[in-house]
Design an enzyme around this catalytic site. Structure first.
Site, PDB file in Angstrom:
ATOM      1  N   ASP A 183      -4.309   0.580  -9.535  1.00 45.19           N
ATOM      2  CA  ASP A 183      -5.741   0.310  -9.695  1.00 45.19           C
ATOM      3  C   ASP A 183      -6.107   0.114 -11.162  1.00 45.19           C
ATOM      4  OD1 ASP A 183      -5.503   0.962  -7.059  1.00 45.19           O
ATOM      5  OD2 ASP A 183      -6.615   2.850  -7.189  1.00 45.19           O
ATOM      6  N   GLU A 185      -6.747  10.289 -14.509  1.00 48.44           N
ATOM      7  CA  GLU A 185      -7.050  10.589 -13.095  1.00 48.44           C
ATOM      8  C   GLU A 185      -6.176  11.748 -12.588  1.00 48.44           C
ATOM      9  OE1 GLU A 185      -8.571   7.641 -10.839  1.00 48.44           O
ATOM     10  OE2 GLU A 185      -8.329   8.711  -8.950  1.00 48.44           O
ATOM     11  N   TYR A 191      -3.694  12.272   0.314  1.00 53.02           N
ATOM     12  CA  TYR A 191      -2.966  11.357  -0.570  1.00 53.02           C
ATOM     13  C   TYR A 191      -1.844  12.111  -1.288  1.00 53.02           C
ATOM     14  CZ  TYR A 191      -2.241   7.824  -4.217  1.00 53.02           C
ATOM     15  OH  TYR A 191      -1.692   6.887  -5.049  1.00 53.02           O
ATOM     16  N   SER A 249     -25.306   8.595 -16.033  1.00 56.05           N
ATOM     17  CA  SER A 249     -24.909   7.749 -14.900  1.00 56.05           C
ATOM     18  C   SER A 249     -26.172   7.239 -14.218  1.00 56.05           C
ATOM     19  CB  SER A 249     -24.082   8.558 -13.896  1.00 56.05           C
ATOM     20  OG  SER A 249     -24.147   7.918 -12.629  1.00 56.05           O
ATOM     21  N   ALA A 267     -15.007   3.680  -1.294  1.00 59.00           N
ATOM     22  CA  ALA A 267     -14.765   2.608  -0.317  1.00 59.00           C
ATOM     23  C   ALA A 267     -13.358   2.036  -0.440  1.00 59.00           C
ATOM     24  CB  ALA A 267     -15.800   1.499  -0.499  1.00 59.00           C
ATOM     25  N   SER A 277     -13.375   2.341  -7.400  1.00 61.00           N
ATOM     26  CA  SER A 277     -14.504   2.666  -8.275  1.00 61.00           C
ATOM     27  C   SER A 277     -14.039   3.622  -9.380  1.00 61.00           C
ATOM     28  CB  SER A 277     -15.653   3.272  -7.479  1.00 61.00           C
ATOM     29  OG  SER A 277     -15.215   4.393  -6.752  1.00 61.00           O
ATOM     30  N   SER A 278     -13.071   4.475  -9.089  1.00 65.02           N
ATOM     31  CA  SER A 278     -12.606   5.430 -10.115  1.00 65.02           C
ATOM     32  C   SER A 278     -11.922   4.709 -11.261  1.00 65.02           C
ATOM     33  CB  SER A 278     -11.603   6.436  -9.552  1.00 65.02           C
ATOM     34  OG  SER A 278     -12.005   6.904  -8.317  1.00 65.02           O
ATOM     35  N   ASP A 323       3.003   2.072  -4.927  1.00 66.18           N
ATOM     36  CA  ASP A 323       3.011   2.128  -6.401  1.00 66.18           C
ATOM     37  C   ASP A 323       3.628   3.420  -6.931  1.00 66.18           C
ATOM     38  OD1 ASP A 323       0.721   3.609  -5.691  1.00 66.18           O
ATOM     39  OD2 ASP A 323      -0.589   2.655  -7.182  1.00 66.18           O
ATOM     40  N   GLU A 367       0.837  -1.207   0.000  1.00 67.35           N
ATOM     41  CA  GLU A 367       0.000   0.000   0.000  1.00 67.35           C
ATOM     42  C   GLU A 367       0.868   1.251   0.000  1.00 67.35           C
ATOM     43  OE1 GLU A 367      -3.163  -0.056  -1.119  1.00 67.35           O
ATOM     44  OE2 GLU A 367      -3.624  -1.426   0.520  1.00 67.35           O
TER      45      GLU A 367
HETATM   46  C1  GLA Z   1      -5.161   4.588  -4.231  1.00 70.27           C
HETATM   47  C2  GLA Z   1      -4.376   4.914  -5.494  1.00 70.27           C
HETATM   48  C3  GLA Z   1      -3.370   3.811  -5.811  1.00 70.27           C
HETATM   49  C4  GLA Z   1      -2.517   3.467  -4.594  1.00 70.27           C
HETATM   50  C5  GLA Z   1      -3.385   3.269  -3.347  1.00 70.27           C
HETATM   51  C6  GLA Z   1      -2.554   3.100  -2.101  1.00 70.27           C
HETATM   52  O1  GLA Z   1      -5.963   3.467  -4.459  1.00 70.27           O
HETATM   53  O2  GLA Z   1      -5.238   5.087  -6.589  1.00 70.27           O
HETATM   54  O3  GLA Z   1      -2.565   4.194  -6.904  1.00 70.27           O
HETATM   55  O4  GLA Z   1      -1.536   4.432  -4.391  1.00 70.27           O
HETATM   56  O5  GLA Z   1      -4.283   4.335  -3.143  1.00 70.27           O
HETATM   57  O6  GLA Z   1      -1.803   1.951  -2.164  1.00 70.27           O
END
Ligand code: GLA
Length: 394
Positions: free
Chosen positions: A169, A157, A218, A67, A120, A124-125, A36, A33
């Site tokens: 993701d 994104e 983030y 949507s 969540a 979803s994105s 990436d 986590e």
């Molecule tokens: C989000 C981001 C990912 C990753 C995670 C944390 O999901 O979209 O790229 O950085 O957080 O691991």
């Protein structure tokens, strides 16, 4: 959950044309986590919830998007698509980036229905971006490499909703294989599929806290990691990202770093090691060992990276008290969202019941709990298989 089989009929009613249907899944990350965007390692699995897109080309360069989740319609002009701080940004970006990269797209009518719980931490994105980009490219007659597709969606994104996410993701949504996990090197994008443990369920527990404020935090975490790299690069030759730093090297240089930046870096470098060791453990079917690494990962995210929250910690505490639990950690960006748990198959039902009840008592909210079925990545879905897939969600 979605009644995907009706999607085609609803599209025909709304737009008076026959659509093609695409889907892309959300994901749960087993371990790795916030690694990436540090060129590190991750190990996600695609889940059984997808974003579904019904699409047909238009003669002009407009996107007319409805949507079903929001019951809202938006129109975007491909020629001058730009961020509007609206939900349609995910769609506009996923079309505009390939379009600007030399894959000129036709306009399209799009009907979107996502089953992936929003906010969540289950991507979803990425599911919207990947399903829309695949739909747009396919209806314009292009076939593209899946890694390229993931990169465009990541860029979308960054440039549209403005979340400086890593590649995890979008990559898993593009490249997942049913029944398997994926270990990805986020620097080279080399990947391998991993066997998921036998006789164990991957259980996802949703705290029901949406991680709304998370994108600011983030982006801050990302900057703190970059600060660490700048400082360490002065003393470690050739260093480009935290991926290049071992925990021992980091500890040796602790004095150079601001204490908070040090803790952020400590999480990342130890987490990278955990992914590497975890993959080896799964190959030997050492599920207990893997579970311990998940526990350590949560601790590191809570204490050093500081992206957990009271609800996630409570969910973890409750999970760890249950019979048959091998490992439990928060998953995704953090500040709400879900935990991921490895639970012995014979204890999974009891786990679900107890966690639901204990969390409800502690927090006054009934959590959603999903037993993960590792699914296939993005694809075009022919009607018959859409009906089959849809019937699984009822
Ligand atoms: C989000 C981001 C990912 C990753 C995670 C944390 O999901 O979209 O790229 O950085 O957080 O691991």
């Amino acid at each position: 959950m979605a009644l995907t089989p009706g999607l085609q009929e609803r599209f025909e009613e709304r737009f008076g044309a026959t659509p093609r249907i695409f889907r892309a899944p959300g994901r749960v990350n087993l371990i790795g986590e916030h690694t990436d965007y540090n060129d590190g390692f991750v190990m996600p699995v695609a889940i059984q919830f997808s974003c579904w897109v019904a699409a047909s080309a238009r003669p002009d360069r407009k996107l007319v998007i409805h949507s079903e989740n929001l019951n809202e319609t938006a129109t975007v002009n491909l020629a001058d698509a730009r961020p509007s701080r609206n939900w349609s940004d995910y769609v506009a970006g996923a079309a505009a980036i390939p379009d600007r990269s030399g894959y000129r797209l036709q306009g399209a009518n799009l009907l979107i229905h996502s089953e992936v719980p929003m906010g969540a931490g289950l991507s979803s994105s990425a599911a919207i971006e990947v399903s829309v980009a695949l739909a747009m490219l396919s209806t314009s007659g292009y076939e593209v490499d899946r890694t390229q597709l993931a990169r465009w969606c990541q860029q979308a994104e960054h440039e549209f909703p403005g979340m400086m996410c890593g590649i995890m993701d979008q990559f898993i949504s593009c490249r997942a294989e049913a029944g398997r996990g994926l270990k990805l090197d986020c620097r080279t994008l080399a990947y391998e599929y991993v066997l998921l443990p036998q006789d164990v369920e991957i259980v996802i527990c949703n705290t029901m806290v949406k991680h709304k404020l998370a994108s600011g935090e983030y982006n801050t975490r990302r900057q703190q990691c970059e600060t660490g790299v700048r400082v360490l690069a002065e003393v470690i030759p050739g260093l480009k990202a935290l991926r290049d730093v071992s925990p021992a090297q980091l500890r040796e240089n602790r004095k150079l770093l601001d204490p908070k930046v040090y803790r952020r870096c400590l999480h990342v470098v130890t987490e990278n090691e955990r992914v590497q060791r975890g993959a080896e453990m799964l190959n030997r079917n050492d599920v207990a060992g893997f579970g311990k690494l998940m526990d350590e990962s949560h601790e590191s995210l809570r204490r050093d990276f500081e992206v957990s929250c009271a609800e996630l910690d409570k969910m973890i505490e409750i999970a760890r008290d249950q019979k048959g639990v091998l490992g439990a950690r928060m998953t995704g960006g953090g500040f709400g969202g879900c935990t991921v748990n490895l639970v012995g198959s014979e204890c999974a039902h009891e786990f679900e019941d107890n966690v639901r009840e204990n969390y409800r008592q502690a927090m006054g909210v009934v959590p959603e709990i999903y037993v993960c079925r590792a699914s296939q990545g993005a694809e075009e879905v022919k009607l018959e298989s859409a009906i089959e897939a849809g019937s699984r969600f009822r």
